[in-house]
Scaffold this motif. Structure first.
Motif, PDB file in Angstrom:
ATOM      1  N   GLY A  30      50.161  44.832  17.224  1.00  0.00           N
ATOM      2  CA  GLY A  30      48.761  45.096  16.896  1.00  0.00           C
ATOM      3  C   GLY A  30      48.630  45.947  15.652  1.00  0.00           C
ATOM      4  N   SER A  31      49.557  46.875  15.504  1.00  0.00           N
ATOM      5  CA  SER A  31      49.524  47.722  14.320  1.00  0.00           C
ATOM      6  C   SER A  31      49.986  46.940  13.089  1.00  0.00           C
ATOM      7  CB  SER A  31      50.419  48.945  14.561  1.00  0.00           C
ATOM      8  OG  SER A  31      50.944  49.402  13.363  1.00  0.00           O
ATOM      9  N   ALA A  32      50.990  46.086  13.276  1.00  0.00           N
ATOM     10  CA  ALA A  32      51.537  45.353  12.129  1.00  0.00           C
ATOM     11  C   ALA A  32      50.598  44.247  11.655  1.00  0.00           C
ATOM     12  CB  ALA A  32      52.900  44.767  12.505  1.00  0.00           C
ATOM     13  N   VAL A  33      50.070  43.469  12.592  1.00  0.00           N
ATOM     14  CA  VAL A  33      49.197  42.355  12.203  1.00  0.00           C
ATOM     15  C   VAL A  33      47.812  42.901  11.902  1.00  0.00           C
ATOM     16  CG1 VAL A  33      48.087  40.238  12.981  1.00  0.00           C
ATOM     17  CG2 VAL A  33      50.461  40.706  13.617  1.00  0.00           C
ATOM     18  N   GLY A  34      47.395  42.722  10.675  1.00  0.00           N
ATOM     19  CA  GLY A  34      46.088  43.258  10.303  1.00  0.00           C
ATOM     20  C   GLY A  34      45.637  42.685   8.982  1.00  0.00           C
ATOM     21  N   LEU A  35      44.861  43.465   8.271  1.00  0.00           N
ATOM     22  CA  LEU A  35      44.360  43.007   6.971  1.00  0.00           C
ATOM     23  C   LEU A  35      45.503  42.718   6.023  1.00  0.00           C
ATOM     24  CD1 LEU A  35      41.475  45.602   6.584  1.00  0.00           C
ATOM     25  CD2 LEU A  35      41.263  43.195   7.205  1.00  0.00           C
ATOM     26  N   GLY A  36      46.629  43.407   6.225  1.00  0.00           N
ATOM     27  CA  GLY A  36      47.791  43.216   5.355  1.00  0.00           C
ATOM     28  C   GLY A  36      48.264  41.772   5.349  1.00  0.00           C
ATOM     29  N   ASN A  37      48.167  41.101   6.485  1.00  0.00           N
ATOM     30  CA  ASN A  37      48.650  39.726   6.578  1.00  0.00           C
ATOM     31  C   ASN A  37      47.654  38.732   6.003  1.00  0.00           C
ATOM     32  OD1 ASN A  37      49.464  41.498   8.863  1.00  0.00           O
ATOM     33  ND2 ASN A  37      50.910  39.835   9.198  1.00  0.00           N
ATOM     34  N   TYR A 117      41.008  53.499   2.576  1.00  0.00           N
ATOM     35  CA  TYR A 117      40.506  52.259   1.954  1.00  0.00           C
ATOM     36  C   TYR A 117      40.571  51.067   2.896  1.00  0.00           C
ATOM     37  CZ  TYR A 117      45.233  50.477   0.860  1.00  0.00           C
ATOM     38  OH  TYR A 117      46.509  49.993   0.950  1.00  0.00           O
ATOM     39  N   TYR A 118      41.495  51.134   3.845  1.00  0.00           N
ATOM     40  CA  TYR A 118      41.623  50.058   4.835  1.00  0.00           C
ATOM     41  C   TYR A 118      40.309  49.902   5.603  1.00  0.00           C
ATOM     42  CZ  TYR A 118      44.529  47.295   8.106  1.00  0.00           C
ATOM     43  OH  TYR A 118      45.115  46.298   8.845  1.00  0.00           O
ATOM     44  N   SER A 119      39.703  51.049   5.897  1.00  0.00           N
ATOM     45  CA  SER A 119      38.452  51.044   6.633  1.00  0.00           C
ATOM     46  C   SER A 119      37.327  50.390   5.828  1.00  0.00           C
ATOM     47  CB  SER A 119      38.084  52.486   6.990  1.00  0.00           C
ATOM     48  OG  SER A 119      36.737  52.571   7.356  1.00  0.00           O
ATOM     49  N   PHE A 238      56.564  46.829   3.444  1.00  0.00           N
ATOM     50  CA  PHE A 238      56.341  48.080   4.187  1.00  0.00           C
ATOM     51  C   PHE A 238      54.953  48.114   4.809  1.00  0.00           C
ATOM     52  CE2 PHE A 238      59.792  51.047   3.960  1.00  0.00           C
ATOM     53  CZ  PHE A 238      60.613  50.523   2.974  1.00  0.00           C
ATOM     54  N   PHE A 239      53.966  47.765   3.976  1.00  0.00           N
ATOM     55  CA  PHE A 239      52.573  47.837   4.428  1.00  0.00           C
ATOM     56  C   PHE A 239      52.345  46.927   5.622  1.00  0.00           C
ATOM     57  CE2 PHE A 239      48.111  46.657   4.336  1.00  0.00           C
ATOM     58  CZ  PHE A 239      47.474  47.859   4.086  1.00  0.00           C
ATOM     59  N   THR A 240      52.795  45.680   5.492  1.00  0.00           N
ATOM     60  CA  THR A 240      52.483  44.706   6.525  1.00  0.00           C
ATOM     61  C   THR A 240      53.199  45.018   7.842  1.00  0.00           C
ATOM     62  OG1 THR A 240      52.207  42.346   6.949  1.00  0.00           O
ATOM     63  CG2 THR A 240      54.276  43.000   5.939  1.00  0.00           C
ATOM     64  N   LEU A 241      54.377  45.640   7.753  1.00  0.00           N
ATOM     65  CA  LEU A 241      55.100  45.968   8.987  1.00  0.00           C
ATOM     66  C   LEU A 241      54.726  47.359   9.513  1.00  0.00           C
ATOM     67  CD1 LEU A 241      58.662  44.617   8.044  1.00  0.00           C
ATOM     68  CD2 LEU A 241      56.968  43.513   9.511  1.00  0.00           C
ATOM     69  N   SER A 242      53.826  48.041   8.832  1.00  0.00           N
ATOM     70  CA  SER A 242      53.396  49.407   9.214  1.00  0.00           C
ATOM     71  C   SER A 242      54.548  50.406   9.192  1.00  0.00           C
ATOM     72  CB  SER A 242      52.801  49.453  10.627  1.00  0.00           C
ATOM     73  OG  SER A 242      51.820  48.514  10.813  1.00  0.00           O
ATOM     74  N   ILE A 243      55.527  50.204   8.306  1.00  0.00           N
ATOM     75  CA  ILE A 243      56.668  51.118   8.318  1.00  0.00           C
ATOM     76  C   ILE A 243      56.669  52.050   7.097  1.00  0.00           C
ATOM     77  CG2 ILE A 243      58.207  49.709   9.728  1.00  0.00           C
ATOM     78  CD1 ILE A 243      59.355  48.550   7.188  1.00  0.00           C
ATOM     79  N   GLY A 246      55.768  56.646   9.541  1.00  0.00           N
ATOM     80  CA  GLY A 246      55.805  57.336  10.827  1.00  0.00           C
ATOM     81  C   GLY A 246      54.918  56.758  11.915  1.00  0.00           C
ATOM     82  N   ALA A 247      54.156  55.699  11.598  1.00  0.00           N
ATOM     83  CA  ALA A 247      53.291  55.122  12.630  1.00  0.00           C
ATOM     84  C   ALA A 247      54.152  54.544  13.745  1.00  0.00           C
ATOM     85  CB  ALA A 247      52.404  54.031  12.033  1.00  0.00           C
ATOM     86  N   ILE A 248      55.166  53.794  13.341  1.00  0.00           N
ATOM     87  CA  ILE A 248      56.033  53.169  14.337  1.00  0.00           C
ATOM     88  C   ILE A 248      56.884  54.243  15.025  1.00  0.00           C
ATOM     89  CG2 ILE A 248      57.873  51.441  14.629  1.00  0.00           C
ATOM     90  CD1 ILE A 248      55.224  50.209  13.873  1.00  0.00           C
TER      91      ILE A 248
HETATM   92  N1  PFF Z   1      50.368  46.710   8.966  1.00  0.00           N
HETATM   93  C1  PFF Z   1      48.939  46.793   8.780  1.00  0.00           C
HETATM   94  C2  PFF Z   1      48.461  45.528   8.147  1.00  0.00           C
HETATM   95  O1  PFF Z   1      49.267  44.689   7.750  1.00  0.00           O
HETATM   96  O2  PFF Z   1      47.259  45.345   8.037  1.00  0.00           O
HETATM   97  C3  PFF Z   1      48.574  48.006   7.970  1.00  0.00           C
HETATM   98  C4  PFF Z   1      49.145  49.259   8.524  1.00  0.00           C
HETATM   99  C5  PFF Z   1      48.834  49.640   9.811  1.00  0.00           C
HETATM  100  C6  PFF Z   1      50.023  50.023   7.790  1.00  0.00           C
HETATM  101  C7  PFF Z   1      49.389  50.771  10.378  1.00  0.00           C
HETATM  102  C8  PFF Z   1      50.582  51.160   8.308  1.00  0.00           C
HETATM  103  C9  PFF Z   1      50.251  51.519   9.610  1.00  0.00           C
HETATM  104  F1  PFF Z   1      50.750  52.583  10.107  1.00  0.00           F
END
Ligand code: PFF
Length: 456
Positions: A30-37, A117-119, A238-243, A246-248
């Motif tokens: 859920g954290s990884a799949v987001g606007l980044g993808n 900015y994500y918001s 990095f962004f897309t995997l949320s790494i 420290g989130a993961i």
């Molecule tokens: N991985 C998220 C995305 O692809 O939209 C963005 C993201 C979420 C980055 C959480 C970092 C994070 F900790």
């Protein structure tokens, strides 16, 4: 500092634990799949010339992303605290120094800046739910859809309102704690999003310039690849995997001991990468069929997909559902972005979870106003990487996350002793050896090499 040991002396997390292995995988997905993808990957690939960029991105995901993700989870589970406290604790425990806490600190800061900015972009998706439902895109031409987008982001009051709405939703769910609600949302959202991407892909195969789109994505034109675009590919991985922030690691702190870190990481990386590739395959054929520009930037998805939906039977329905799902995907990612900061404030200042969330969320909302204004009032104010939005994005994705990842792999590969990491990864077989080789040599050298070449 609150103590976090159970009666048997085992370290536990103050914020609760995941109810199962699946719950953890779902939360990280859920954290990884987001606007980044769906929003970022296609437009960054478009700006960087397609094929060669996509290939470099895939290599980065596998040889750098995967070991960094495993390192973050194992560090998080071993420390069982917020990323700052965990890095400090393990730094001392492994005989190095408490100063490793600064790596956690940089992650907390990166999360705050990214969410600012994500918001704003997540606010756009909320706005597009309403636009889709109202039927404005039905039968619209490419020009009309583009004009709709420009008018929308051009009004700071409208997108400011959407940003406010999204941040309120994020604050609401983070304040409630790790498990409640989150699992259910992800369990439904990721499969639904996959199905809708397949519907779009079907449309795009029939009505778009599919061959051209595929060629753009997978035929590498190495002449277009600069060190800048290699860094963009690394940053996107990095962004897309949320790494790298420290989130993961924060999520790993709530992970039960018996769960396989390698298996969970592989599942998340596969799901995340598949959704990004599907999004690209759905979008680029539409871009070419409609004479749009793949290098158009952050508005790409908001200008191509509504166009496709507008021509599709049942388009109003599909389009509305799509933007609802994308908002959900952004929402579950926002939780990950806030978690390190919130967990830190709760532990360090002994605050309640709700107070900490409102505090951090409020701060993020204010910083986000800079990005709101970057698309209208301050659109012409450009320096370094571009607008204020472009600069926050560049600094976080291309500098802070790779730097965080570099330090995390150095920590897991060199500072932590073999016994500690083997203990967490649960094996001393070939998988463990592969991880150690990647974490000690390939990933750190790769990141450093790209950073140095791109920045100098
Ligand atoms: N991985 C998220 C995305 O692809 O939209 C963005 C993201 C979420 C980055 C959480 C970092 C994070 F900790």
């Amino acid at each position: 500092m609150l103590s976090n040991q159970d009666s048997a002396g085992k370290r536990t997390s103050l914020h609760g634990h995941w109810s199962s292995r699946m719950a953890f995988i779902l939360a990280v997905t859920g954290s990884a799949v987001g606007l980044g993808n769906i929003w970022k990957f296609p437009y960054i690939a478009g700006q960087n010339g397609g094929g060669a960029f996509v290939l470099v991105y895939l290599i980065c995901v596998i040889v750098i992303g995967m070991p960094v993700m495993m390192s973050e989870i194992l560090i998080g589970r071993r420390g069982r605290r917020n990323p700052i406290a965990t890095m400090e604790l393990l730094g001392k425990e492994e005989g190095s120094s408490g100063n490793w806490r600064w790596v956690g600190g940089m992650g907390v800061l990166a999360g705050i800046l990214i969410l600012s900015y994500y918001s704003v972009i997540a606010g756009w998706t909320l706005g597009y739910v309403v636009k889709s439902a109202s039927g404005v895109f039905v039968g619209a031409t490419a020009e009309a859809v583009s004009a709709e987008f420009s008018g929308f982001v051009g009004d700071w009051r409208v997108i400011g309102f959407c940003h406010t709405l999204f941040m309120s939703l994020a604050i609401f769910v983070v304040a409630r704690g790790v498990e409640r609600g989150l699992e259910q949302a992800v369990r439904f959202m990721v499969p639904a999003l996959l199905i809708l991407m397949l519907v779009l892909l079907g449309y795009s195969i029939n009505s778009g310039s599919f061959g051209e789109g595929v060629a753009f994505m997978f035929t590498p034109d190495w002449s277009k690849l600069t060190w800048g675009s290699v860094l963009a590919a690394l940053g996107q991985a990095f962004f897309t995997l949320s790494i790298g922030m420290g989130a993961i690691m924060a999520y790993g702190a709530y992970l039960p001991e018996e769960t396989s870190i390698t298996g969970a990481s592989a599942a998340v990386v596969t799901a995340d990468t598949s959704i990004a590739i599907l999004a690209g395959l759905a979008i680029f054929p539409l871009v070419f069929a409609n004479g749009l520009d793949p290098a158009d930037g952050p508005g790409l998805v908001f200008q191509t997909l509504p166009l496709a939906f507008g021509q599709m039977a049942g388009g109003v329905f599909f389009s509305t559902i799509f933007f609802v799902l994308l908002s959900f995907a952004a929402w579950t990612s926002a939780i990950g972005l806030m978690e390190p900061a919130v967990a830190w404030v709760v532990e360090h200042y002994n605050k309640s979870r709700s107070a900490a969330t409102v505090l951090i969320g409020g701060l993020i909302w204010v910083i986000g106003l800079a990005s709101v204004l970057s698309f209208n009032v301050l659109a012409e104010t450009k320096f370094l990487a571009g607008t204020l939005f472009d600069n926050v994005d560049y600094l976080t994705s291309n500098i802070m996350l790779p730097l965080g990842g570099l330090l995390i792999t150095i920590f897991a590969g060199w500072v932590m002793c073999r016994n500690s990491t083997a203990d967490e990864l649960g094996s001393s077989g070939s998988l463990y050896k592969a991880w150690r080789l990647l974490a000690r040599f390939i990933a750190p050298i790769g990141i450093l090499f790209v950073l140095i070449n791109a920045v100098t």
